[in-house]
Design a protein around this motif. Structure first.
Motif, PDB file in Angstrom:
ATOM      1  N   LEU A  96       0.828  -1.208   0.000  1.00  0.00           N
ATOM      2  CA  LEU A  96       0.000   0.000   0.000  1.00  0.00           C
ATOM      3  C   LEU A  96       0.862   1.257   0.000  1.00  0.00           C
ATOM      4  O   LEU A  96       0.545   2.244  -0.689  1.00  0.00           O
ATOM      5  CB  LEU A  96      -0.927   0.001   1.213  1.00  0.00           C
ATOM      6  CG  LEU A  96      -2.083  -1.001   1.170  1.00  0.00           C
ATOM      7  CD1 LEU A  96      -2.861  -0.957   2.468  1.00  0.00           C
ATOM      8  CD2 LEU A  96      -3.000  -0.705  -0.010  1.00  0.00           C
ATOM      9  N   PHE A  97       1.947   1.256   0.752  1.00  0.00           N
ATOM     10  CA  PHE A  97       2.863   2.401   0.739  1.00  0.00           C
ATOM     11  C   PHE A  97       3.452   2.602  -0.654  1.00  0.00           C
ATOM     12  O   PHE A  97       3.582   3.733  -1.132  1.00  0.00           O
ATOM     13  CB  PHE A  97       3.986   2.206   1.761  1.00  0.00           C
ATOM     14  CG  PHE A  97       3.597   2.561   3.174  1.00  0.00           C
ATOM     15  CD1 PHE A  97       2.754   3.629   3.445  1.00  0.00           C
ATOM     16  CD2 PHE A  97       4.076   1.823   4.237  1.00  0.00           C
ATOM     17  CE1 PHE A  97       2.404   3.957   4.741  1.00  0.00           C
ATOM     18  CE2 PHE A  97       3.741   2.141   5.543  1.00  0.00           C
ATOM     19  CZ  PHE A  97       2.892   3.207   5.799  1.00  0.00           C
ATOM     20  N   ALA A  98       3.820   1.497  -1.311  1.00  0.00           N
ATOM     21  CA  ALA A  98       4.405   1.587  -2.650  1.00  0.00           C
ATOM     22  C   ALA A  98       3.388   2.139  -3.653  1.00  0.00           C
ATOM     23  O   ALA A  98       3.715   2.989  -4.492  1.00  0.00           O
ATOM     24  CB  ALA A  98       4.904   0.212  -3.095  1.00  0.00           C
ATOM     25  N   VAL A  99       2.142   1.644  -3.565  1.00  0.00           N
ATOM     26  CA  VAL A  99       1.090   2.140  -4.465  1.00  0.00           C
ATOM     27  C   VAL A  99       0.854   3.622  -4.229  1.00  0.00           C
ATOM     28  O   VAL A  99       0.670   4.403  -5.179  1.00  0.00           O
ATOM     29  CB  VAL A  99      -0.201   1.331  -4.267  1.00  0.00           C
ATOM     30  CG1 VAL A  99      -1.351   1.964  -5.060  1.00  0.00           C
ATOM     31  CG2 VAL A  99       0.003  -0.115  -4.702  1.00  0.00           C
ATOM     32  N   THR A 100       0.870   4.040  -2.963  1.00  0.00           N
ATOM     33  CA  THR A 100       0.694   5.461  -2.645  1.00  0.00           C
ATOM     34  C   THR A 100       1.779   6.303  -3.307  1.00  0.00           C
ATOM     35  O   THR A 100       1.494   7.351  -3.908  1.00  0.00           O
ATOM     36  CB  THR A 100       0.743   5.679  -1.122  1.00  0.00           C
ATOM     37  OG1 THR A 100      -0.304   4.934  -0.510  1.00  0.00           O
ATOM     38  CG2 THR A 100       0.584   7.156  -0.785  1.00  0.00           C
ATOM     39  N   ALA A 101       3.028   5.848  -3.210  1.00  0.00           N
ATOM     40  CA  ALA A 101       4.137   6.589  -3.809  1.00  0.00           C
ATOM     41  C   ALA A 101       3.973   6.691  -5.323  1.00  0.00           C
ATOM     42  O   ALA A 101       4.201   7.759  -5.919  1.00  0.00           O
ATOM     43  CB  ALA A 101       5.465   5.920  -3.470  1.00  0.00           C
ATOM     44  N   VAL A 102       3.558   5.602  -5.952  1.00  0.00           N
ATOM     45  CA  VAL A 102       3.353   5.613  -7.407  1.00  0.00           C
ATOM     46  C   VAL A 102       2.259   6.593  -7.791  1.00  0.00           C
ATOM     47  O   VAL A 102       2.376   7.348  -8.774  1.00  0.00           O
ATOM     48  CB  VAL A 102       3.020   4.196  -7.904  1.00  0.00           C
ATOM     49  CG1 VAL A 102       2.567   4.232  -9.366  1.00  0.00           C
ATOM     50  CG2 VAL A 102       4.227   3.275  -7.755  1.00  0.00           C
ATOM     51  N   LEU A 103       1.169   6.616  -7.024  1.00  0.00           N
ATOM     52  CA  LEU A 103       0.065   7.528  -7.328  1.00  0.00           C
ATOM     53  C   LEU A 103       0.489   8.991  -7.180  1.00  0.00           C
ATOM     54  O   LEU A 103       0.099   9.840  -7.994  1.00  0.00           O
ATOM     55  CB  LEU A 103      -1.125   7.234  -6.405  1.00  0.00           C
ATOM     56  CG  LEU A 103      -1.858   5.917  -6.657  1.00  0.00           C
ATOM     57  CD1 LEU A 103      -2.945   5.697  -5.616  1.00  0.00           C
ATOM     58  CD2 LEU A 103      -2.470   5.904  -8.061  1.00  0.00           C
ATOM     59  N   VAL A 104       1.272   9.283  -6.146  1.00  0.00           N
ATOM     60  CA  VAL A 104       1.740  10.664  -5.959  1.00  0.00           C
ATOM     61  C   VAL A 104       2.626  11.085  -7.126  1.00  0.00           C
ATOM     62  O   VAL A 104       2.507  12.206  -7.650  1.00  0.00           O
ATOM     63  CB  VAL A 104       2.488  10.811  -4.619  1.00  0.00           C
ATOM     64  CG1 VAL A 104       3.162  12.181  -4.535  1.00  0.00           C
ATOM     65  CG2 VAL A 104       1.534  10.622  -3.450  1.00  0.00           C
TER      66      VAL A 104
END
Length: 410
Positions: free
Chosen positions: A259-267
């Motif tokens: 989830l942290f990785a997906v958040t970074a990609v979205l940002v």
């Protein structure tokens, strides 16, 4: 110089109460309430806020002075002439609003999920709050401030930096003094459960600031940039929600790294398109400022050609990102009394728009000793020197100035 320093310091104090700054400084007020029973924490956060304000002010002043030394005619609030800066600020403020609502937390502690952390991360948060407050403060020009900045911009760099430093000290003074002197904190309400409600309520002024920046971007760059920012805002909101879930899973000992990785990609996906898609060259919408008044586009050449021909001239130096300009427009310049006075006196109404970079506008501000917008000039009908009106207008001020200018016949 001492007068300018004092004016800058007083202007900095007043700047805390201007509408463009309130959404951000209200966060600092919440921090003071949170620490009213912990003087050590309050002092740390007060000093961090001061540091963030001073460093950011000096950085902006340094860039401003360097640009002017290089021949660019820029003034106070220059960074808000960039659509990219406007878009980034809007996204930062939207993220801050989501944080206040509890979508995700900054400085979340392992022991207290959802609590407001007063530990190690508080210093950095306070410094960043001070930095953000200075950046969003530039659309406002508080009383005393414009003359001080105008003076600073025509002085040697060392003198100018001292005046900007005085402005930063004045801006940070109210919060820093309360944090450094615990005796002042006793006048603040005691912390309690009501603060969580207040924290969430303060999200809505932040949403208001976000809405204002979105409107400014649309004025600067049109519907294409607006669509880019709105799409990015939706993705950023989703990223914030995922980040909040990841935080809670982490503190519950569950899997969270994906989830942290997906958040970074979205940002990254939100930020990547902004430089290429938000262009400052896009035209302004047709509904210009002061659309309710017949107007002419201002240029120095137009003013020179029209002066001394029996008609007074009113020049409105404005920008869509200048909140004081917009307030004056709604409360004074668009009123029937002012429109009647313009018609009765036959005054030419000119608009000098600095929504996008306009070197002629910044040159004119410097010529009349004004460091920032708004500026209002009334040229008399006989071609005499213009009168500079106050930055905060009333219909009476404008009507009286127009009447006096029109009665001075060549």
């Amino acid at each position: 110089m001492l007068t300018a320093m004092l004016a800058a310091f007083i202007g900095g104090i007043i700047l805390n109460f201007m509408p463009c700054v309130f959404p951000v400084v209200s966060l600092k007020a919440l921090g003071l309430l949170r620490h009213s029973d912990n003087s050590a924490s309050a002092r740390r956060e007060g000093l961090a806020f001061l540091l963030g304000v001073v460093v950011t002010m000096m950085a902006l002043a340094g860039i401003l002075l360097a640009a002017r030394a290089g021949g660019a005619a820029v003034g106070w609030g220059f960074q808000l002439q960039s659509p990219l800066v406007i878009a980034l600020l809007a996204l930062v403020i939207l993220a801050a609003a989501l944080n206040l609502l509890g979508v995700f937390e900054v400085g979340l502690s392992v022991q207290q999920v959802g609590a407001i952390d007063i530990g190690r991360g508080a210093f950095v948060r306070s410094a960043l709050t001070g930095a953000l407050a200075i950046i969003v403060a530039t659309p406002c020009a508080a009383p005393f401030m414009a003359s001080a900045i105008g003076y600073a911009l025509v002085q040697p760099p060392a003198v100018a930096l001292v005046i900007f430093f005085a402005l930063a000290l004045g801006f940070a003074a109210p919060f820093t003094l309360v944090s450094l002197f615990p005796a002042l904190a006793k006048f603040l309400p005691r912390p309690g459960a009501w603060m969580d409600i207040l924290k969430r309520g303060l999200a809505f002024p932040m949403f208001g600031a976000y809405a204002w920046l979105v409107w400014v971007l649309a004025q600067q760059s049109g519907s294409g940039a607006l669509a880019t920012l709105l799409a990015g805002s939706v993705v950023l909101g989703f990223a914030g929600w995922l980040y909040g879930i990841a935080q809670k899973r982490r503190f519950a000992g569950k899997g969270h790294k994906v989830l942290f990785a997906v958040t970074a990609v979205l940002v990254i996906a939100v930020l990547a398109p902004l430089p290429g898609m938000i262009k400052s060259g896009a035209g302004l919408p047709g509904d210009q400022v002061a659309a309710t008044i017949t107007q002419e586009k201002w240029t120095p050449q137009t003013v020179a050609a029209e002066r001394g021909h029996g008609k007074a001239i009113f020049v409105d130096f404005t920008a869509s990102w200048c909140i004081t300009c917009q307030v004056n427009q709604k409360t004074t310049l668009s009123t029937q009394a002012v429109k009647d006075a313009l018609a009765k006196t036959g005054t030419l109404y000119m608009v000098a728009d600095s929504t996008k970079f306009n070197p002629d506008v910044d040159d004119a501000l410097g010529q009349f000793g004004q460091g920032g917008l708004p500026m209002y000039l009334v040229y008399p009908a006989d071609g005499g020197p213009p009168k500079v009106l106050p930055q905060v207008l009333t219909p009476g001020i404008v009507v009286d100035a127009l009447t006096q200018a029109a009665n001075k016949k060549a």
